[in-house]
Design an enzyme around this catalytic site. Sequence first.
Site, PDB file in Angstrom:
ATOM      1  N   TYR A  81      25.978  59.345  99.866  1.00  0.00           N
ATOM      2  CA  TYR A  81      27.181  58.581  99.513  1.00  0.00           C
ATOM      3  C   TYR A  81      27.016  57.967  98.124  1.00  0.00           C
ATOM      4  O   TYR A  81      27.938  57.987  97.300  1.00  0.00           O
ATOM      5  CB  TYR A  81      27.454  57.476 100.555  1.00  0.00           C
ATOM      6  CG  TYR A  81      28.485  56.488 100.063  1.00  0.00           C
ATOM      7  CD1 TYR A  81      29.825  56.858  99.965  1.00  0.00           C
ATOM      8  CD2 TYR A  81      28.109  55.215  99.635  1.00  0.00           C
ATOM      9  CE1 TYR A  81      30.771  55.973  99.454  1.00  0.00           C
ATOM     10  CE2 TYR A  81      29.047  54.330  99.124  1.00  0.00           C
ATOM     11  CZ  TYR A  81      30.372  54.719  99.035  1.00  0.00           C
ATOM     12  OH  TYR A  81      31.298  53.848  98.517  1.00  0.00           O
ATOM     13  N   SER A 111      32.380  44.228  93.623  1.00  0.00           N
ATOM     14  CA  SER A 111      33.373  45.202  94.086  1.00  0.00           C
ATOM     15  C   SER A 111      34.301  44.554  95.101  1.00  0.00           C
ATOM     16  O   SER A 111      33.867  43.773  95.954  1.00  0.00           O
ATOM     17  CB  SER A 111      32.664  46.395  94.740  1.00  0.00           C
ATOM     18  OG  SER A 111      33.600  47.201  95.421  1.00  0.00           O
ATOM     19  N   TYR A 147      41.201  46.721  93.316  1.00  0.00           N
ATOM     20  CA  TYR A 147      42.169  47.813  93.432  1.00  0.00           C
ATOM     21  C   TYR A 147      43.480  47.150  93.800  1.00  0.00           C
ATOM     22  O   TYR A 147      43.542  46.411  94.794  1.00  0.00           O
ATOM     23  CB  TYR A 147      41.780  48.771  94.552  1.00  0.00           C
ATOM     24  CG  TYR A 147      40.561  49.621  94.304  1.00  0.00           C
ATOM     25  CD1 TYR A 147      40.594  50.670  93.395  1.00  0.00           C
ATOM     26  CD2 TYR A 147      39.389  49.397  95.020  1.00  0.00           C
ATOM     27  CE1 TYR A 147      39.480  51.472  93.190  1.00  0.00           C
ATOM     28  CE2 TYR A 147      38.274  50.195  94.821  1.00  0.00           C
ATOM     29  CZ  TYR A 147      38.320  51.229  93.905  1.00  0.00           C
ATOM     30  OH  TYR A 147      37.217  52.008  93.713  1.00  0.00           O
ATOM     31  N   THR A 167      40.567  48.602  88.687  1.00  0.00           N
ATOM     32  CA  THR A 167      40.211  50.021  88.662  1.00  0.00           C
ATOM     33  C   THR A 167      41.467  50.855  88.856  1.00  0.00           C
ATOM     34  O   THR A 167      42.169  50.712  89.860  1.00  0.00           O
ATOM     35  CB  THR A 167      39.174  50.331  89.755  1.00  0.00           C
ATOM     36  OG1 THR A 167      38.055  49.474  89.545  1.00  0.00           O
ATOM     37  CG2 THR A 167      38.720  51.776  89.712  1.00  0.00           C
ATOM     38  N   LYS A 169      39.636  49.455  84.308  1.00  0.00           N
ATOM     39  CA  LYS A 169      38.479  50.341  84.462  1.00  0.00           C
ATOM     40  C   LYS A 169      38.975  51.708  84.903  1.00  0.00           C
ATOM     41  O   LYS A 169      39.709  51.816  85.902  1.00  0.00           O
ATOM     42  CB  LYS A 169      37.539  49.768  85.530  1.00  0.00           C
ATOM     43  CG  LYS A 169      36.370  50.663  85.917  1.00  0.00           C
ATOM     44  CD  LYS A 169      35.440  49.935  86.880  1.00  0.00           C
ATOM     45  CE  LYS A 169      34.190  50.736  87.189  1.00  0.00           C
ATOM     46  NZ  LYS A 169      34.402  51.808  88.168  1.00  0.00           N
ATOM     47  N   HIS A 213      34.129  56.553  86.838  1.00  0.00           N
ATOM     48  CA  HIS A 213      33.767  56.203  88.202  1.00  0.00           C
ATOM     49  C   HIS A 213      32.438  56.873  88.594  1.00  0.00           C
ATOM     50  O   HIS A 213      32.232  57.260  89.746  1.00  0.00           O
ATOM     51  CB  HIS A 213      34.876  56.617  89.175  1.00  0.00           C
ATOM     52  CG  HIS A 213      35.148  55.644  90.289  1.00  0.00           C
ATOM     53  ND1 HIS A 213      36.329  54.947  90.399  1.00  0.00           N
ATOM     54  CD2 HIS A 213      34.407  55.252  91.346  1.00  0.00           C
ATOM     55  CE1 HIS A 213      36.308  54.199  91.493  1.00  0.00           C
ATOM     56  NE2 HIS A 213      35.133  54.362  92.077  1.00  0.00           N
ATOM     57  N   GLY A 218      26.145  57.117  83.852  1.00  0.00           N
ATOM     58  CA  GLY A 218      24.959  57.853  83.418  1.00  0.00           C
ATOM     59  C   GLY A 218      23.955  57.060  82.608  1.00  0.00           C
ATOM     60  O   GLY A 218      22.999  57.643  82.100  1.00  0.00           O
TER      61      GLY A 218
END
Length: 385
Positions: A47, A129, A159, A185, A253, A277, A310
């Site tokens: 996940y 979050s 959200y 987001t 975002k 994301h 990354g």
Amino acid sequence: MSLAAPQANGVARRVGAGPAIDLDSLLTVREFEAVARRVLDPVHYDYVAGGAGDEVTVRANEDGFGRLSLLPRVLRGSARRDLSVTLFGTRSSMPVLISPTAFHRLVCAEGEIATARAAARAGTIMIVSMASTVAVGEVAAAARAAAPDGDPALWFQLYLQPDLDDTVALISRATGAGCRALVVTVDSPVLGANERSRRNRFHDLPAGMACENLRDLRGGEPGVVRQIAMSPELSWEHIDWLREHTDLPILLKGVLHPEDARLAVRHGVDGLLLSNHGGRQLDTVPATIDLLPEFLAAVDARVPVLLDGGVRRGTDVVKALALGAAAVGVGRPVVWGLAAAGEEGAARVLELLRAEVDHTVALCGARGLADLTPDLVRPAAGGRR
Ligand code: FNR
């Protein structure tokens, strides 16, 4: 220190009998990922590690940094280098923030409490979050207790909910908890297709775990992973609506297209977090570091641009800053730290990154972040890390 071991119900927990691990022996984010992979339930590892579709973008994010070289200056350094940044009034001791990631109790028993303490100790910004498994008020209380000055740097990721009353309630929970910015987001009109999770049939949180911020809201189904999304019909008008409903700075975002970056500025947002994301939404979108120059040109310095995706090394951070990002976020690296050793693991990941950034800044002949300029970054010849 003992490692977490998977249980029958899939929730990782500390066990005294696990193999001993010396946290100091883990020197890189990648080594933390290797430990996380060993100790987590494979369903939960997938996940976190996984992305959408063929995971082209997941790989591209990391590879993008590898295709850039650093070209240092010499004979102009300093013995002490200030790595701090102030973003929308929030000070961070370094230009590395914690990007919002869901469900921290999946990987460590204390969940977001552990993350908040690690962030407060590091003096960096944690973006909580909306899908946290500890309510934002409790996260903030833990952060306050751990922050040396009792004043932690928390932002809240939102959200926009299909029911706007729910959105208002979420904003009020975040504001009441002391969050100092909203990170909205916008790349998730529908949830990305994480095929690893589909294959693993990972649809619901384990018993006893929920998205605590969604409790008692009209549209909430707090235990269901798939529910965590915004609604497809949202538009720029909703951003205008949001502007009217909060005094907090608003960052978007997940804006990728330069035209949308221009629109965002026109709609009065305070900042942008250039993010795909972590490759978990639309697969095959570009690496964020590859997009950064074009994106910055569109924004034209009207608002700060942050970047995530990354970032695994101090050199990645320095490349992004040299190209013009105001700061970077890390998602998975902090989750790997939590999985390996809870608060201590997350804190160690943050300190490793801080040390790497400082070292890289020194080796680039820079006295601080202001000396990181685009001329220090060049395309690498066929580069891969
Ligand atoms: C995320 N991300 C994310 N983003 C967001 O806005 N809200 C969320 O709840 C989550 N949840 C989430 C869970 C997990 C397990 C991951 C890995 C990611 C995306 C996150 O904020 C960030 O954009 C990426 O993680 C950055 O990429 P790296 O650092 O993981 O490569």
